[in-house]
Design a protein around this motif. Structure first.
Motif, PDB file in Angstrom:
ATOM      1  N   HIS A   7       0.941  -1.189   0.178  1.00 63.99           N
ATOM      2  CA  HIS A   7       0.077   0.128  -0.012  1.00 63.99           C
ATOM      3  C   HIS A   7       0.941   1.345   0.051  1.00 63.99           C
ATOM      4  O   HIS A   7       0.486   2.256   0.490  1.00 63.99           O
ATOM      5  CB  HIS A   7      -0.803   0.037   1.183  1.00 63.99           C
ATOM      6  CG  HIS A   7      -2.003  -0.970   1.003  1.00 63.99           C
ATOM      7  ND1 HIS A   7      -1.858  -2.176   0.986  1.00 63.99           N
ATOM      8  CD2 HIS A   7      -3.665  -0.817   0.765  1.00 63.99           C
ATOM      9  CE1 HIS A   7      -3.005  -2.950   0.679  1.00 63.99           C
ATOM     10  NE2 HIS A   7      -3.782  -2.169   0.616  1.00 63.99           N
ATOM     11  N   PHE A  29       0.768  -3.183  -3.953  1.00 64.26           N
ATOM     12  CA  PHE A  29      -0.016  -4.274  -3.100  1.00 64.26           C
ATOM     13  C   PHE A  29       0.573  -5.533  -2.771  1.00 64.26           C
ATOM     14  O   PHE A  29       0.778  -6.175  -3.810  1.00 64.26           O
ATOM     15  CB  PHE A  29      -1.515  -4.178  -3.604  1.00 64.26           C
ATOM     16  CG  PHE A  29      -2.291  -2.797  -3.972  1.00 64.26           C
ATOM     17  CD1 PHE A  29      -2.978  -2.391  -2.992  1.00 64.26           C
ATOM     18  CD2 PHE A  29      -2.014  -2.233  -5.000  1.00 64.26           C
ATOM     19  CE1 PHE A  29      -3.516  -1.087  -3.447  1.00 64.26           C
ATOM     20  CE2 PHE A  29      -2.289  -0.966  -5.567  1.00 64.26           C
ATOM     21  CZ  PHE A  29      -3.327  -0.360  -4.404  1.00 64.26           C
TER      22      PHE A  29
ATOM     23  N   LEU B  25     -10.151   2.766  -2.919  1.00 65.73           N
ATOM     24  CA  LEU B  25      -8.567   3.114  -2.362  1.00 65.73           C
ATOM     25  C   LEU B  25      -8.670   4.413  -2.530  1.00 65.73           C
ATOM     26  O   LEU B  25      -8.915   5.126  -3.364  1.00 65.73           O
ATOM     27  CB  LEU B  25      -7.974   2.352  -3.403  1.00 65.73           C
ATOM     28  CG  LEU B  25      -7.775   0.593  -3.345  1.00 65.73           C
ATOM     29  CD1 LEU B  25      -6.847   0.184  -4.695  1.00 65.73           C
ATOM     30  CD2 LEU B  25      -7.460   0.242  -1.938  1.00 65.73           C
TER      31      LEU B  25
END
Lengths: 431, 431
Positions: A7, A29, B25
């Motif tokens: 992230h 990710f 996100l």
């Protein structure tokens, strides 16, 4: 990559040999915290077709390959991130075009439907294990499971399944939009009504090309539900009365719809004609809303009708005029031109599609694949119920396994390659 | 947000009251490590128009507003992240559609052009300070700056500026593509040639609608440069010979082009006709490539021409045939149908546009605004040079300040609101 945290975003150059293709951002990710539960890298580059193509070519040269349609979501499913009905909800969510369709898809994505199915499966498994136990002791003719209690359980389960099956009508309407035909004689004011309905609408309104090229549909959003308004204007131009010509085409369109708004000019039509129209347009399964138009042209003074309230006006009209001889009290009186009682009509259209206000929490079946699996589950359970008193435990066990199989198909507990291929090939590439 | 680190991605729900609009996100970029040097948040949601619209509506309700065209890049400029020519390069990079145009834009974005201008400005400032010094001591009639050295410096600076100005022709060609007209008599084989040129092309080939609706251009990429091939086919159908009709329209198209490929059927044309065509099609500033087509139909045996090599064939043809009487030795012999020597033609087309192979490092002016500023700088410097021996230091100082002003306009050291408005309004929204 292994040194970087999940992230996180990194700025850098994409380089092919000595050549800088672009300055990019790389989003990282790491397994299992990604959409597919695998390591995932996203590249954000400048939006030039040339640059995008160059980067993709470079990646392919380095051993990457293009994703197949739905491959990311398929991987998410195969890696246990989503079950199958949740995976299907991703496509529904992307295709959602109204508040209701977004809510239904989102509820499914969040696992609302899945957990309901899971609880059904759990109950059935419990049931099955009792039956299996009997099988093990078959020669001793023991009944571990109380037949009446078992019947009650199956009926309960089947009740839930039947509700889900029933919810498809609404679920599908929400997902696809509710087909709503507007029909009526020439000069009844259909186009004016269409404009009145759409003009007041502040939500998304668009022209959708229909399944056939010459059909244009208008989308009207009422309380978050999309209604696909189908005007039969194309037909009426060539005809004097509905029953004379285009009835066939009109009837076809009505047959494909959930709601028919039948519009008549309250000043022009005879009760006999009205009766004919209504009878000829009636079709089983299609809800008809009868609307009297052009009340602004009635000599209201002489008839003592209060047109300030649509419902009251309808009631008074039906009492005052000849319409009562037809016994037609359930119609709505409007003026499309003056935009009188258009909101009331909208509520009537909405109520015809949706019985109760949606809370957003209900589980609605929207997918025809799920519907079919549920129907097959129901059939299997009906066989269990019917056989309870007559057939032996091993037959019961077989039918219960069938029911479990069909339920499992929905969530993907049971799958085949063909099924997966069929589902995910309908996704777009990159999903 | 203040608790989170820059360049991190966060998974969560966008909620409007109790309603979940989507799972999203959120990418976080904190000042000064963002595109605009401000705090920046990016939201990645599911790609449904409804969802996107709902989220934007919510953000606006919460006090956000839509960005104006180019606003992010404008902010990046105003916050000192990019100078003006770099900001303009962002738009060029996004619009780039060939390797060369991407490289030129990227070089400009990375500041190659800017640093060259900066060094020019530095030299001019140094020069100006010497002149200013003289001004301070004007009454003493001192010359701190040696006039000959000053002249040399100005000439050097102007040499660099003139090179930049000259680079615009190539820079613009690379950015916009090189207009290349194919002309010739009916049945010279123009369409066959066009297909032969395009079929062998493995890079991006597309139909571009031209400035007028009836003009379709084909884009041919040669060594990373886009050539916009303009066929004059539409004209030839109605005519017997070029000079008879569409000459005007053909000449217009040729006038807008950098290169003219004149094609003739080596078997059909007389030397007189060839001479007429070439003379009538010639236009100053347009490079003509004369191509003899259909060499496959020549009775090569009798003429002893070796067609395995296009150049050799051309030379031999020009010696053997009547063409030599015209003194036409510089033409290329091909067969469009048999795809003979098409590569040679491509190289000729490329060489007509690009003198030297591009290294990718050269600074090319591609922007007409920059060109104009450079031209004005040059004029101001010419005045300095001319005035050096005749006018007083204060006049010299004025002209130098002008030159500095124009150079500053390119990088944005000098700007006006109008200029910024004009530049950034051409960007797309979200950039």
């Amino acid at each position: 990559m292994t040194k970087q945290q999940s992230h996180t975003i990194h700025f850098g150059n994409i380089v092919d040999g000595g050549l800088v293709l672009d300055e990019v951002l790389i989003s990282l990710f790491k397994t299992p915290r990604s959409y597919t539960r695998e390591d995932v890298v996203e590249i954000s580059c400048h939006g030039s077709t040339y640059i995008i193509e160059s980067i993709i070519k470079l990646l392919i040269k380095k051993g990457a390959r293009s994703a197949k349609a739905g491959e990311f979501t398929l991987r998410a499913f195969l890696n246990g991130q989503l079950d199958l009905s949740q995976a299907e909800a991703v496509a529904d969510l992307i295709a959602s075009n109204s508040k209701a369709s977004q809510q239904v898809a989102f509820q499914q994505l969040r696992g609302g439907f899945s957990s309901q199915l899971q609880s059904l499966r759990d109950q059935l498994v419990q049931f099955a294990s009792l039956i299996e136990l009997e099988l093990d002791f078959a020669e001793e003719d023991v009944e571990f499971a109380n037949r009446d209690q078992l019947k009650k359980l199956i009926r309960e389960i089947n009740g839930v399944i039947r509700n889900l099956i029933r919810s498809f009508e609404l679920g599908n309407a929400i997902k696809q939009g509710v087909n709503t035909v507007i029909a009526g004689r020439p000069n009844a004011g259909k186009s004016t009504l269409l404009n009145a309905l759409l003009n007041e609408e502040r939500a998304i309104v668009s022209h959708l090309p229909g399944t056939t090229r010459d059909t244009i549909e208008e989308v009207l959003n009422i309380n978050g539900i999309n209604f696909r308004l189908i005007d039969t204007a194309g037909i009426r131009e060539a005809t004097d009365a509905i029953e004379q010509i285009g009835v066939q085409r009109t009837m076809e369109k009505i047959g494909q719809s959930a709601i028919l708004v039948y519009l008549f000019d309250v000043n022009e039509i005879t009760v006999e004609e009205l009766k004919q129209d209504i009878e000829s347009l009636q079709k089983p399964g299609v809800k008809m809303i009868v609307v009297a138009n052009k009340i602004d042209l009635l000599e209201s003074g002489s008839k003592k009708v209060d047109f300030s309230d649509g419902d009251a006006a309808s009631t008074q009209l039906s009492k005052l005029s000849d319409f009562r001889t037809f016994g037609l009290s359930d119609f709505l009186a409007i003026s499309a031109k003056e935009k009188q009682h258009i909101d009331k009509l909208k509520q009537k259209i909405y109520s015809a599609a949706i019985k109760d206000k949606l809370t957003g929490d209900e589980t609605l079946v929207t997918n025809i694949r799920h519907l079919e699996a549920l129907q097959k589950t129901e059939e299997a359970l009906m066989r269990v119920l019917k056989g309870m008193d007559t057939v032996t435990s091993d037959f019961l066990a077989m039918d219960i396994k069938q029911a479990l199989h069909y339920l499992g198909e929905i969530t993907g507990a049971v799958t085949t390659d063909d099924l997966l291929e069929n589902i995910f090939s309908k996704f777009c590439i990159g999903k």
